[in-house]
Design an enzyme around this catalytic site. Sequence first.
Site, PDB file in Angstrom:
ATOM      1  N   CYS A  99       0.780  -1.314  -0.108  1.00  0.00           N
ATOM      2  CA  CYS A  99      -0.093  -0.079  -0.103  1.00  0.00           C
ATOM      3  C   CYS A  99       0.818   1.468  -0.266  1.00  0.00           C
ATOM      4  O   CYS A  99       0.288   2.301  -0.651  1.00  0.00           O
ATOM      5  CB  CYS A  99      -0.726   0.049   1.081  1.00  0.00           C
ATOM      6  SG  CYS A  99      -1.862  -1.480   1.199  1.00  0.00           S
ATOM      7  N   ARG A 108      -8.266  -4.152  -2.435  1.00  0.00           N
ATOM      8  CA  ARG A 108      -7.378  -3.406  -3.263  1.00  0.00           C
ATOM      9  C   ARG A 108      -8.493  -2.954  -4.590  1.00  0.00           C
ATOM     10  O   ARG A 108      -8.618  -4.110  -5.432  1.00  0.00           O
ATOM     11  CB  ARG A 108      -6.204  -3.917  -3.719  1.00  0.00           C
ATOM     12  CG  ARG A 108      -4.772  -3.371  -3.351  1.00  0.00           C
ATOM     13  CD  ARG A 108      -3.906  -3.818  -3.934  1.00  0.00           C
ATOM     14  NE  ARG A 108      -3.085  -4.424  -3.023  1.00  0.00           N
ATOM     15  CZ  ARG A 108      -2.484  -3.857  -1.903  1.00  0.00           C
ATOM     16  NH1 ARG A 108      -2.570  -2.604  -1.613  1.00  0.00           N
ATOM     17  NH2 ARG A 108      -1.679  -4.747  -1.041  1.00  0.00           N
TER      18      ARG A 108
HETATM   19  C1  BEZ Z   1       0.561  -4.531   1.954  1.00  0.00           C
HETATM   20  O1  BEZ Z   1       1.697  -4.812   1.939  1.00  0.00           O
HETATM   21  O2  BEZ Z   1       0.049  -3.611   1.371  1.00  0.00           O
HETATM   22  C2  BEZ Z   1      -0.357  -5.445   2.316  1.00  0.00           C
HETATM   23  C3  BEZ Z   1      -0.019  -6.860   2.220  1.00  0.00           C
HETATM   24  C4  BEZ Z   1      -0.899  -7.955   2.561  1.00  0.00           C
HETATM   25  C5  BEZ Z   1      -2.500  -7.463   3.002  1.00  0.00           C
HETATM   26  C6  BEZ Z   1      -2.566  -6.248   3.268  1.00  0.00           C
HETATM   27  C7  BEZ Z   1      -1.692  -5.478   2.807  1.00  0.00           C
END
Ligand code: BEZ
Length: 233
Positions: free
Chosen positions: A48, A124
């Site tokens: 993110c 997402r």
């Molecule tokens: C992230 O790195 O943004 C992420 C990875 C796994 C689950 C949620 C967020």
Amino acid sequence: MTGQIPLIGEKFPEMEVVTTRGKLKLPDHFSGKWFVLFSHPADFTPVCTSEFVAFSKRYEDFKKLNTELIGLSVDSTWSHIKWAEWIKEKFGVEVPFPIIADPRGHVADKLGLLHASSATHTVRAVFIVDPKGVIRAILYYPAELGRNMDEILRMVKGLQVSDKYGVALPANWPNNELIGERAIIPPASTVEEAASRLKEYECFDWWFCHKEIPHEDAEAARKFLERVSKPSK
Ligand code: BEZ
């Protein structure tokens, strides 16, 4: 999830949201502009964070397409603000767009963003909404893969070109394997129209006809795409 989730072609649901830039009414706040609403699973997570840096760095490119950005997650406003500060301190990148704080998941619920794989976090997702507040595209990505900014820019540009000229655009436009940067004529709906298509346009058959569109429209999309191989520092 309660109720029906919004679909492509429907009006973006009317709602008031709390953001890092104050309360906003959607979709009216962006009336007359395109906007891209994108949700992320959680603040202070690596994928993110990489996406926020990427969206922030391409903000001016979106603005050139009369397009605003707005983020969303189930985190609180203070978490968003602290995370944006951390991004600025660590990477020198200012987050220039509002981020919706939705700790109770009301907005996420209305938009269908609480999926089984991550029921307590927003999936997402990307909503592309036109100046009339109509949802024109919806994308979902898995938690483990960040979004491609150039594709989102290509989609906004492609939808704008499609509206301007009443055409459809092929795979990988403006670099399509069959017709390059040319555009596809919408399907014929009568026998007469099918026959006239072959006289009017270049066609592989009456149902697959294509025409040139002004080069500058295709060129703008190509320039965005070329940045994939030359990311800005
Ligand atoms: C992230 O790195 O943004 C992420 C990875 C796994 C689950 C949620 C967020």
